[in-house]
Design a protein around this motif. Structure first.
Motif, PDB file in Angstrom:
ATOM      1  N   SER A 129      12.597  -1.515  -5.780  1.00  0.00           N
ATOM      2  CA  SER A 129      13.631  -1.708  -4.763  1.00  0.00           C
ATOM      3  C   SER A 129      13.154  -1.224  -3.402  1.00  0.00           C
ATOM      4  O   SER A 129      13.338  -1.893  -2.382  1.00  0.00           O
ATOM      5  CB  SER A 129      14.916  -0.967  -5.158  1.00  0.00           C
ATOM      6  OG  SER A 129      15.540  -1.587  -6.250  1.00  0.00           O
ATOM      7  N   GLN A 130      12.559  -0.047  -3.389  1.00  0.00           N
ATOM      8  CA  GLN A 130      12.092   0.491  -2.114  1.00  0.00           C
ATOM      9  C   GLN A 130      10.930  -0.331  -1.563  1.00  0.00           C
ATOM     10  O   GLN A 130      10.860  -0.592  -0.351  1.00  0.00           O
ATOM     11  CB  GLN A 130      11.685   1.946  -2.268  1.00  0.00           C
ATOM     12  CG  GLN A 130      11.424   2.622  -0.934  1.00  0.00           C
ATOM     13  CD  GLN A 130      11.373   4.128  -1.061  1.00  0.00           C
ATOM     14  OE1 GLN A 130      10.380   4.662  -1.528  1.00  0.00           O
ATOM     15  NE2 GLN A 130      12.424   4.811  -0.629  1.00  0.00           N
ATOM     16  N   ALA A 131      10.033  -0.781  -2.429  1.00  0.00           N
ATOM     17  CA  ALA A 131       8.902  -1.592  -1.970  1.00  0.00           C
ATOM     18  C   ALA A 131       9.380  -2.915  -1.371  1.00  0.00           C
ATOM     19  O   ALA A 131       8.913  -3.336  -0.310  1.00  0.00           O
ATOM     20  CB  ALA A 131       7.942  -1.852  -3.126  1.00  0.00           C
ATOM     21  N   ALA A 132      10.323  -3.568  -2.051  1.00  0.00           N
ATOM     22  CA  ALA A 132      10.832  -4.855  -1.549  1.00  0.00           C
ATOM     23  C   ALA A 132      11.608  -4.677  -0.253  1.00  0.00           C
ATOM     24  O   ALA A 132      11.521  -5.507   0.654  1.00  0.00           O
ATOM     25  CB  ALA A 132      11.710  -5.513  -2.614  1.00  0.00           C
ATOM     26  N   ALA A 133      12.381  -3.590  -0.164  1.00  0.00           N
ATOM     27  CA  ALA A 133      13.101  -3.316   1.081  1.00  0.00           C
ATOM     28  C   ALA A 133      12.122  -3.052   2.222  1.00  0.00           C
ATOM     29  O   ALA A 133      12.341  -3.474   3.363  1.00  0.00           O
ATOM     30  CB  ALA A 133      14.030  -2.127   0.888  1.00  0.00           C
ATOM     31  N   ASP A 175       0.821  -1.205   0.000  1.00  0.00           N
ATOM     32  CA  ASP A 175       0.000   0.000   0.000  1.00  0.00           C
ATOM     33  C   ASP A 175       0.859   1.261   0.000  1.00  0.00           C
ATOM     34  O   ASP A 175       0.524   2.256  -0.652  1.00  0.00           O
ATOM     35  CB  ASP A 175      -0.938   0.005   1.204  1.00  0.00           C
ATOM     36  CG  ASP A 175      -2.066  -1.009   1.061  1.00  0.00           C
ATOM     37  OD1 ASP A 175      -2.278  -1.506  -0.073  1.00  0.00           O
ATOM     38  OD2 ASP A 175      -2.726  -1.323   2.069  1.00  0.00           O
ATOM     39  N   ARG A 176       1.960   1.224   0.732  1.00  0.00           N
ATOM     40  CA  ARG A 176       2.853   2.380   0.731  1.00  0.00           C
ATOM     41  C   ARG A 176       3.433   2.616  -0.656  1.00  0.00           C
ATOM     42  O   ARG A 176       3.552   3.757  -1.107  1.00  0.00           O
ATOM     43  CB  ARG A 176       3.996   2.168   1.733  1.00  0.00           C
ATOM     44  CG  ARG A 176       4.932   3.367   1.840  1.00  0.00           C
ATOM     45  CD  ARG A 176       6.205   3.029   2.587  1.00  0.00           C
ATOM     46  NE  ARG A 176       7.088   4.186   2.665  1.00  0.00           N
ATOM     47  CZ  ARG A 176       7.861   4.620   1.674  1.00  0.00           C
ATOM     48  NH1 ARG A 176       7.831   3.985   0.506  1.00  0.00           N
ATOM     49  NH2 ARG A 176       8.627   5.681   1.816  1.00  0.00           N
ATOM     50  N   ALA A 177       3.786   1.532  -1.346  1.00  0.00           N
ATOM     51  CA  ALA A 177       4.315   1.667  -2.706  1.00  0.00           C
ATOM     52  C   ALA A 177       3.276   2.258  -3.649  1.00  0.00           C
ATOM     53  O   ALA A 177       3.590   3.115  -4.485  1.00  0.00           O
ATOM     54  CB  ALA A 177       4.784   0.295  -3.215  1.00  0.00           C
ATOM     55  N   VAL A 178       2.036   1.814  -3.508  1.00  0.00           N
ATOM     56  CA  VAL A 178       0.953   2.337  -4.345  1.00  0.00           C
ATOM     57  C   VAL A 178       0.745   3.826  -4.094  1.00  0.00           C
ATOM     58  O   VAL A 178       0.649   4.640  -5.027  1.00  0.00           O
ATOM     59  CB  VAL A 178      -0.348   1.551  -4.094  1.00  0.00           C
ATOM     60  CG1 VAL A 178      -1.530   2.241  -4.752  1.00  0.00           C
ATOM     61  CG2 VAL A 178      -0.216   0.120  -4.609  1.00  0.00           C
ATOM     62  N   GLY A 180       2.822   5.958  -2.862  1.00  0.00           N
ATOM     63  CA  GLY A 180       3.998   6.774  -3.129  1.00  0.00           C
ATOM     64  C   GLY A 180       4.390   6.872  -4.586  1.00  0.00           C
ATOM     65  O   GLY A 180       5.264   7.670  -4.945  1.00  0.00           O
ATOM     66  N   LEU A 181       3.758   6.077  -5.465  1.00  0.00           N
ATOM     67  CA  LEU A 181       4.129   6.088  -6.877  1.00  0.00           C
ATOM     68  C   LEU A 181       3.604   7.334  -7.567  1.00  0.00           C
ATOM     69  O   LEU A 181       2.407   7.633  -7.521  1.00  0.00           O
ATOM     70  CB  LEU A 181       3.595   4.828  -7.569  1.00  0.00           C
ATOM     71  CG  LEU A 181       3.977   4.638  -9.038  1.00  0.00           C
ATOM     72  CD1 LEU A 181       5.492   4.633  -9.214  1.00  0.00           C
ATOM     73  CD2 LEU A 181       3.368   3.354  -9.581  1.00  0.00           C
ATOM     74  N   ALA A 182       4.489   8.066  -8.209  1.00  0.00           N
ATOM     75  CA  ALA A 182       4.113   9.299  -8.893  1.00  0.00           C
ATOM     76  C   ALA A 182       3.752   9.004 -10.344  1.00  0.00           C
ATOM     77  O   ALA A 182       4.283   8.069 -10.955  1.00  0.00           O
ATOM     78  CB  ALA A 182       5.261  10.301  -8.838  1.00  0.00           C
ATOM     79  N   ARG A 189      -1.470  -5.009  -6.604  1.00  0.00           N
ATOM     80  CA  ARG A 189      -1.869  -3.724  -6.006  1.00  0.00           C
ATOM     81  C   ARG A 189      -1.474  -2.549  -6.900  1.00  0.00           C
ATOM     82  O   ARG A 189      -2.224  -1.586  -7.037  1.00  0.00           O
ATOM     83  CB  ARG A 189      -1.243  -3.580  -4.620  1.00  0.00           C
ATOM     84  CG  ARG A 189      -1.743  -4.581  -3.596  1.00  0.00           C
ATOM     85  CD  ARG A 189      -3.185  -4.377  -3.233  1.00  0.00           C
ATOM     86  NE  ARG A 189      -3.344  -3.320  -2.244  1.00  0.00           N
ATOM     87  CZ  ARG A 189      -4.522  -2.839  -1.832  1.00  0.00           C
ATOM     88  NH1 ARG A 189      -5.640  -3.311  -2.373  1.00  0.00           N
ATOM     89  NH2 ARG A 189      -4.576  -1.896  -0.929  1.00  0.00           N
ATOM     90  N   LEU A 190      -0.305  -2.614  -7.502  1.00  0.00           N
ATOM     91  CA  LEU A 190       0.112  -1.534  -8.402  1.00  0.00           C
ATOM     92  C   LEU A 190      -0.757  -1.486  -9.652  1.00  0.00           C
ATOM     93  O   LEU A 190      -1.158  -0.410 -10.102  1.00  0.00           O
ATOM     94  CB  LEU A 190       1.575  -1.708  -8.787  1.00  0.00           C
ATOM     95  CG  LEU A 190       2.616  -1.413  -7.705  1.00  0.00           C
ATOM     96  CD1 LEU A 190       4.004  -1.811  -8.174  1.00  0.00           C
ATOM     97  CD2 LEU A 190       2.607   0.072  -7.313  1.00  0.00           C
ATOM     98  N   MET A 191      -1.061  -2.639 -10.226  1.00  0.00           N
ATOM     99  CA  MET A 191      -1.852  -2.668 -11.460  1.00  0.00           C
ATOM    100  C   MET A 191      -3.312  -2.285 -11.232  1.00  0.00           C
ATOM    101  O   MET A 191      -3.980  -1.803 -12.143  1.00  0.00           O
ATOM    102  CB  MET A 191      -1.766  -4.050 -12.105  1.00  0.00           C
ATOM    103  CG  MET A 191      -0.419  -4.366 -12.729  1.00  0.00           C
ATOM    104  SD  MET A 191       0.016  -3.281 -14.115  1.00  0.00           S
ATOM    105  CE  MET A 191       0.957  -1.992 -13.278  1.00  0.00           C
TER     106      MET A 191
END
Length: 447
Positions: A141-145, A123-126, A128-130, A410-412
């Protein structure tokens, strides 16, 4: 649209040219014939190694007789400053002891227990994606970390120490290949290994930060207030044969490989999966529709993401994060009418095996549907090793499959991605298979 082939597939190369290509990037050095060969021998006055693609021989090495073919000491030469004596590099009794302590953390219901942390990271990756043109490997990379820090130490990537480890690791990642010439050239054990000042400094920074997290967690365990996460589970597990657990130095070694295996490999696979969806919009829409049909995101929902899972499996086939593995023959062997001497290096290559022209239908094509057909199912059993196989199969393989499918879905569900003209990514091998100049995609929010 076909995904890009490896950077080059020279028909024939001299030993000198092969060495030059290999030094620049191991994927660039691989001639076309190796994608059809069952076995290939590399023989010079200095070393002898064999690339093994025949499925029954791969199974013999990895599954039937793993103790006869331990991991080559040379494969991790570039990783030793960071990983120390981690489970990724050890063999024999040491490795067996480490796995007895680590494996329980990933058994049974632990995947279900870690799912909320994975979902929070997704959810954070979703969020935060611009929108716009984005270098997507930085995002994955940031999402996996974030997943690793939340599931291992119950802290998000926004935590100061987590952020510092992540930043230091990105610097280390670009400077070190996971496989180098030491895997093929038999350097005597007594010869000192030389690493750049930058490599040593960055590894020391990462290990110091992990040491701080490990020591803090031990204090929480001693005080009876540690969270029930992977770090606590591993640090409170003892080897049933010796009654001993990991000390701080050993735990730092293991955390380092968890971060490498759990962050770097997942980031690689997710980046390529998103690129493949960008270049195959019909599959992108199938994944988006499947994800948007989910009304409640819990662990049970993962079983309904069948299309997304097949897409992620196909990304792992075409771009296996760890492209090659090296084992060493402890005795003399006879493979395919060839004498394999004691000490020979046996290269098992997902990069070649997953694209082998005599095994797979349409080996270079992106076809998630293949996994539902006879050829895909058979090759999935016999010629698909993105997480290795046998006794040394990655402990976190199930973890990685849940994480990758979840983040991708979640991204798609929220975004549409498209390729950027003139920015075709070229795969190269660093710690994992990454793009030479990043993976650039055009990102737009869905209506």
């Amino acid at each position: 649209m076909m995904p890009p082939k490896p950077p080059s597939r020279p028909d024939r190369v001299s030993l000198l040219r092969y060495a030059r290509l290999f030094r620049r990037d191991i994927l660039s050095a691989q001639p076309e014939r190796l994608y059809r060969a069952w076995m290939a021998e590399f023989r010079t006055p200095f070393f002898r190694s064999f690339l093994v693609n025949q499925p029954d021989l791969v199974a013999e090495i990895l599954k039937a007789r793993p103790r006869d073919f331990p991991k080559s000491d040379r494969v991790g030469e570039g990783l030793r400053p960071l990983l120390g004596n981690s489970v990724f590099l050890t063999n024999g009794a040491t490795w067996e002891r480490q796995r007895r302590i680590i494996d329980p953390a990933f058994e049974g219901g632990r995947l279900k227990d870690t799912f909320p942390a994975m979902l929070a990271a997704a959810d954070r990756a979703v969020e935060g994606l611009a929108e716009g043109i984005v270098e997507i490997e930085a995002v994955t990379s940031q999402a996996a970390a974030d997943v690793i820090f939340r599931t291992l130490f119950s802290i998000p990537i926004d935590h100061r120490v987590a952020g510092e480890v992540f930043d230091a690791f990105r610097s280390y990642q670009r400077s070190q290949p996971i496989l180098n010439l030491a895997a093929f050239v038999p350097v005597p054990r007594w010869v000192p290994r030389f690493f750049s000042r930058r490599t040593r400094a960055t590894a020391r920074t990462i290990r110091d930060l992990i040491t701080g997290l490990t020591e803090a967690r031990q204090r929480e365990i001693d005080a009876g207030r540690a969270p029930d996460d992977l770090a606590t589970k591993i640090m409170t597990t003892v080897d049933p044969e010796t009654g001993q657990g990991f000390d701080t130095d050993e735990m730092v070694d293991q955390v380092a490989i968890f971060f490498l295996a759990g962050h770097e490999t997942s980031a690689s696979a997710l980046g390529w999966a998103l690129y493949l969806l960008a270049t195959h919009p019909e599959w992108q829409e199938k994944v988006a529709a499947e994800a948007r049909a989910v009304t409640h995101w819990d662990f049970a929902a993962m079983s309904r993401l069948r299309v997304t899972r097949d897409v992620f499996r196909e990304a792992l086939r075409l771009y296996p994060p760890v492209p090659m593995m090296v084992r060493e023959a402890t005795g003399c062997e006879h493979f395919r009418d060839r004498e394999v001497p004691r000490g020979a290096q046996l290269v098992l290559s997902p990069w070649h095996l997953h694209r082998h022209a005599r095994l797979w239908d349409n080996p270079d094509g992106f076809d998630p549907e293949r996994w539902q057909g006879e050829n895909g199912r058979r090759c999935g059993r016999e010629a698909y090793i993105p997480f290795s196989a046998g006794a040394r199969v990655c402990t976190g393989a199930g973890f990685a499959m849940i994480e990758g499918v979840l983040i991708l879905a979640r991204l798609m569900a929220r975004y549409h991605v498209a390729p950027v003209e003139g920015r075709v990514p070229v795969p190269v091998a660093h710690l994992t298979v990454r793009s030479k100049d990043g993976i650039w995609l055009k990102v737009n929010a869905r209506g």
